[in-house]
Design a protein around this motif. Sequence first.
Motif, short mmCIF file in Angstrom:
data_model
loop_
_atom_site.label_atom_id
_atom_site.label_comp_id
_atom_site.label_asym_id
_atom_site.label_seq_id
_atom_site.Cartn_x
_atom_site.Cartn_y
_atom_site.Cartn_z
N ALA A 140 52.19 -3.06 40.56
CA ALA A 140 53.28 -4.02 40.70
C ALA A 140 54.61 -3.31 40.86
O ALA A 140 55.49 -3.75 41.62
N ASP A 141 54.78 -2.20 40.17
CA ASP A 141 55.99 -1.38 40.29
C ASP A 141 56.18 -0.95 41.74
O ASP A 141 57.25 -1.11 42.34
N THR A 142 55.12 -0.40 42.33
CA THR A 142 55.18 0.04 43.73
C THR A 142 55.45 -1.14 44.66
O THR A 142 56.27 -1.04 45.59
N LEU A 164 57.29 7.54 51.37
CA LEU A 164 57.84 7.85 50.06
C LEU A 164 57.08 7.11 48.95
O LEU A 164 56.87 7.66 47.86
N LEU A 165 56.63 5.89 49.22
CA LEU A 165 55.85 5.16 48.22
C LEU A 165 54.48 5.80 48.02
O LEU A 165 53.95 5.81 46.90
N THR A 166 53.89 6.32 49.10
CA THR A 166 52.62 7.04 48.96
C THR A 166 52.81 8.24 48.04
O THR A 166 52.00 8.49 47.13
N GLU A 167 53.89 8.97 48.24
CA GLU A 167 54.18 10.12 47.40
C GLU A 167 54.46 9.70 45.96
O GLU A 167 54.09 10.40 45.00
N THR A 168 55.11 8.55 45.80
CA THR A 168 55.38 8.05 44.45
C THR A 168 54.08 7.72 43.73
O THR A 168 53.92 8.02 42.54
N ARG A 169 53.13 7.11 44.44
CA ARG A 169 51.83 6.81 43.84
C ARG A 169 51.13 8.11 43.43
O ARG A 169 50.48 8.17 42.39
N MET A 170 51.28 9.15 44.26
CA MET A 170 50.74 10.46 43.90
C MET A 170 51.36 10.96 42.60
O MET A 170 50.67 11.49 41.73
#
Length: 223
Positions: A140-142, A164-170
């Motif tokens: 939900a944050d993402t 950038l969101l993909t990297e954040t999930r990483m």
Amino acid sequence: MTEMRGRRVVEPVEQESTASMVAYRIREAIANGDIAPGSQLLEVDYAAQLGVSRGPLREGLQRLTQEGLLVAHRNRGLFVIEMSPENVADIFVAREAIERAAAAQIHDGDSWAAAMALLEVVDTMATAGAQGDVHRVSEADTLFHQVLVEHAHSPRLTRIHQTLLTETRMCIHAMEHTYQFDERRVGEHREIAESFKRDDPILTDRLLVAHMRDAVERLTGDD
């Protein structure tokens, strides 16, 4: 504008290419932590796993390299980027710039619609938190930040933000031991959403900056 007769200037629309599907599958596996940061991607192994030939696989991997998710080391091959504290901080510097720009665009448009969409995501986050479901809270944050940028109606901001969101999930998967759920996460997101409801661009900007800095501290364990 002069019409160009007898010459095809654009190609017919085709279905999504195999290379695009390869890039999507590997991107998601990286984001979900199924392929760990620092892992080497061996063409033979992934061609077999995905059931594709080496050509489309290489093209898909090249796309991920251009996005910055993979890095090529000379005479060694392709590797997933590492989630060092320095990389985490840099990801959020870029996200801060994108999301502040998106927020400004939203305040110039329909900030109420954005607020309603964002508050719906916050409610989902709060429910997941109350149930102790940290994974759903992170999802939900993402989603909150994805919805925020999408409401700026800027294809370029959205495209850059997706990587950038993909990297954040990483980051979250790699450092989840430092980034557990607490009520502050819901509260910060709700305040941002409410600032759009109040159509207060100065407050939104201040909250986004604080939120990004706080996220870096949590992810790197510096709080």
